[in-house]
Design an enzyme around this catalytic site. Structure first.
Site, PDB file in Angstrom:
ATOM      1  N   GLY A  12       0.816  -1.209   0.000  1.00 15.33           N
ATOM      2  CA  GLY A  12       0.000   0.000   0.000  1.00 15.33           C
ATOM      3  C   GLY A  12       0.851   1.261   0.000  1.00 15.33           C
ATOM      4  O   GLY A  12       1.907   1.297   0.617  1.00 15.33           O
ATOM      5  N   THR A 145       4.500   1.225   6.817  1.00 15.20           N
ATOM      6  CA  THR A 145       3.139   0.742   6.949  1.00 15.20           C
ATOM      7  C   THR A 145       2.368   1.691   7.847  1.00 15.20           C
ATOM      8  O   THR A 145       2.828   2.003   8.949  1.00 15.20           O
ATOM      9  CB  THR A 145       3.033  -0.688   7.514  1.00 15.20           C
ATOM     10  N   ASP A 147      -0.096   1.032   9.456  1.00 18.28           N
ATOM     11  CA  ASP A 147      -0.536   0.289  10.640  1.00 18.28           C
ATOM     12  C   ASP A 147       0.502   0.318  11.761  1.00 18.28           C
ATOM     13  O   ASP A 147       0.187  -0.010  12.905  1.00 18.28           O
ATOM     14  CB  ASP A 147      -0.831  -1.165  10.284  1.00 18.28           C
ATOM     15  N   GLY A 190      -6.410  -1.081   9.805  1.00 19.89           N
ATOM     16  CA  GLY A 190      -5.838  -1.813  10.929  1.00 19.89           C
ATOM     17  C   GLY A 190      -6.346  -3.242  10.915  1.00 19.89           C
ATOM     18  O   GLY A 190      -7.338  -3.569  11.555  1.00 19.89           O
ATOM     19  N   ARG A 191      -5.696  -4.086  10.118  1.00 18.99           N
ATOM     20  CA  ARG A 191      -6.130  -5.473   9.932  1.00 18.99           C
ATOM     21  C   ARG A 191      -5.939  -6.304  11.205  1.00 18.99           C
ATOM     22  O   ARG A 191      -6.863  -6.965  11.677  1.00 18.99           O
ATOM     23  CB  ARG A 191      -5.336  -6.096   8.772  1.00 18.99           C
ATOM     24  N   GLU A 242     -10.716  -1.709  11.263  1.00 20.37           N
ATOM     25  CA  GLU A 242     -11.384  -2.618  10.323  1.00 20.37           C
ATOM     26  C   GLU A 242     -11.290  -4.077  10.755  1.00 20.37           C
ATOM     27  O   GLU A 242     -12.155  -4.893  10.442  1.00 20.37           O
ATOM     28  CB  GLU A 242     -10.782  -2.453   8.919  1.00 20.37           C
ATOM     29  N   ARG A 286     -24.775   6.959  12.981  1.00 20.26           N
ATOM     30  CA  ARG A 286     -24.287   6.909  11.603  1.00 20.26           C
ATOM     31  C   ARG A 286     -22.884   6.297  11.587  1.00 20.26           C
ATOM     32  O   ARG A 286     -22.208   6.234  12.606  1.00 20.26           O
ATOM     33  CB  ARG A 286     -24.240   8.310  10.982  1.00 20.26           C
ATOM     34  N   ARG A 295      -4.406   6.925   3.556  1.00 22.71           N
ATOM     35  CA  ARG A 295      -3.151   6.761   2.818  1.00 22.71           C
ATOM     36  C   ARG A 295      -2.774   8.016   2.031  1.00 22.71           C
ATOM     37  O   ARG A 295      -1.678   8.093   1.492  1.00 22.71           O
ATOM     38  CB  ARG A 295      -3.268   5.601   1.826  1.00 22.71           C
TER      39      ARG A 295
END
Length: 368
Positions: A12, A145, A147, A190-191, A242, A286, A295
């Site tokens: 990424g 990264t 992250d 943030g996997r 995420e 919402r 990014r």
């Protein structure tokens, strides 16, 4: 002695990549430094990450023009001001077991006359660099990264800028949230690691922060929101990574399609949490997914500085023949770490040290 460096960016994109390429190039080709060392460098930029080194045909001028860019101090002079990557990137894995192109990669490196590969990326990109190193190619890594989950370093390029984006977007969101007395659930990247959500949420004053390292209970989230009602607070901001998981459930998958490193796209947790909050509390809720906004943009001052330091360190490592290693920041000092120790395991949020499990937020006790 002449040495040819090939620098590439993989995975990424993020702010700071162009600055790293700039300072690898400027440090390698600095005429004043060259007069004091026995090595003269040539620098080429490889476009589209590992794909460029795999797909290039060294004997075809058009292919060379597409995938190989000669770099010098004048070419990269302004690069550190810009986000993204001027060289382009991809998620190509030359060691993909379903499509192993490592022999082509090795052959192209040899035909191009490349002596050292400088790979700028995260665990996947640097994992490929380590495998290349084991096959006898001299490699050096630079951590990138958003992250910030790479082992072997306290900081990875792109993280500070991404946290600033989260903070700025939530600052904007507060005006409409307050106007309508709404709860907003903001989804960050943030996997596996919650650093982006945690630091972004802390900086923006989020009421609740949900991270992958600690599965959460929706009833407890609803209770925290109901407990807050009546304190003259008209809205609430919830930040969720995420990869965060509801207790007893897997993460939310946006697409089952895998990339070449075996990753599926995550997403959808914010929508689910917002709907569940509204069902449990009747509070108008919402959701917003920041996605690739994190990014984008120009690099922060910190990312520009780190890009400079990492680029310079990478060239120092090459001169000192510290191959198979990654430039890193440890305890405030620029150093290096073996690539072997930087891959295969991620740097995750320490729940006991950094997270308040009762309030789903950052700790309010730091010392002791």
């Amino acid at each position: 002695m002449k040495m040819k460096l090939a620098v590439l960016t993989g995975g990424g994109d993020c702010p700071g990549l162009n600055g790293a390429v700039k300072w690898v190039t400027k440090s390698a080709m600095d005429s004043w430094l060259s007069s004091k060392r026995s090595i003269n460098f040539e620098v080429i930029g490889v476009t589209e990450g590992w794909r460029g080194l795999v797909d290039v045909n060294p004997e075809d001028p058009k292919s060379l023009e597409k995938y190989i860019r000669p770099l010098d101090e004048e070419t990269v002079r302004t690069w550190d001001r810009y986000g993204g990557t001027n060289l382009g990137t991809s998620r190509t894995n030359p060691f993909n077991p379903k499509n192993d192109r490592s022999e082509i990669l090795l052959d192209n490196i040899k035909k191009l006359g490349v002596d050292v590969v400088v790979a700028i990326g995260g665990e996947d990109t640097l994992g490929a660099a380590y495998r290349l190193h084991k096959l006898g190619v001299k490699t050096v890594g630079i951590p990138k990264t958003i992250d910030n989950d790479l082992m072997g370093t306290d900081y990875s390029l792109g993280f500070d800028t991404a946290v600033n984006v989260i903070m700025e977007e939530i600052d904007r969101l507060r005006t409409t949230a307050g106007s309508h007395s709404r709860i907003f659930v903001v989804e960050t990247m943030g996997r596996h690691a919650g650093w982006l959500a945690l630091h972004g949420g802390e900086c923006s004053g989020a009421y609740i922060i949900l991270i992958p390292e600690y599965p959460f209970n929706l009833d407890e989230v609803a209770h925290l929101l109901q407990e807050r009602k009546g304190r003259e607070i008209r809205y609430a901001i919830i930040v969720v990574a995420e990869g965060a998981k509801v207790a007893g459930r897997d993460e939310f998958i946006q697409s089952g399609k895998m990339d070449e490193f075996g990753h599926v796209a995550l997403g959808g947790i914010a929508k689910y949490v917002a709907e569940e909050i509204e069902a449990r509390t009747s509070f108008e809720t919402r959701h917003l997914t920041l996605s690739h906004l994190q990014r984008g943009g120009t690099p922060s001052a910190h990312d520009r500085l780190m890009a400079r330091w990492y680029g310079i360190a990478a060239v120092d490592m090459i001169i000192n023949e510290d191959f198979g290693r990654m430039a890193s920041l440890q305890r405030g000092e620029i150093t290096s770490a073996p690539l072997k120790e930087c891959i295969g395991k991620l740097k995750l949020v320490d729940i006991e040290k950094n997270y308040d499990k009762d309030r789903y937020n950052g700790r309010r006790s730091i010392i002791g």
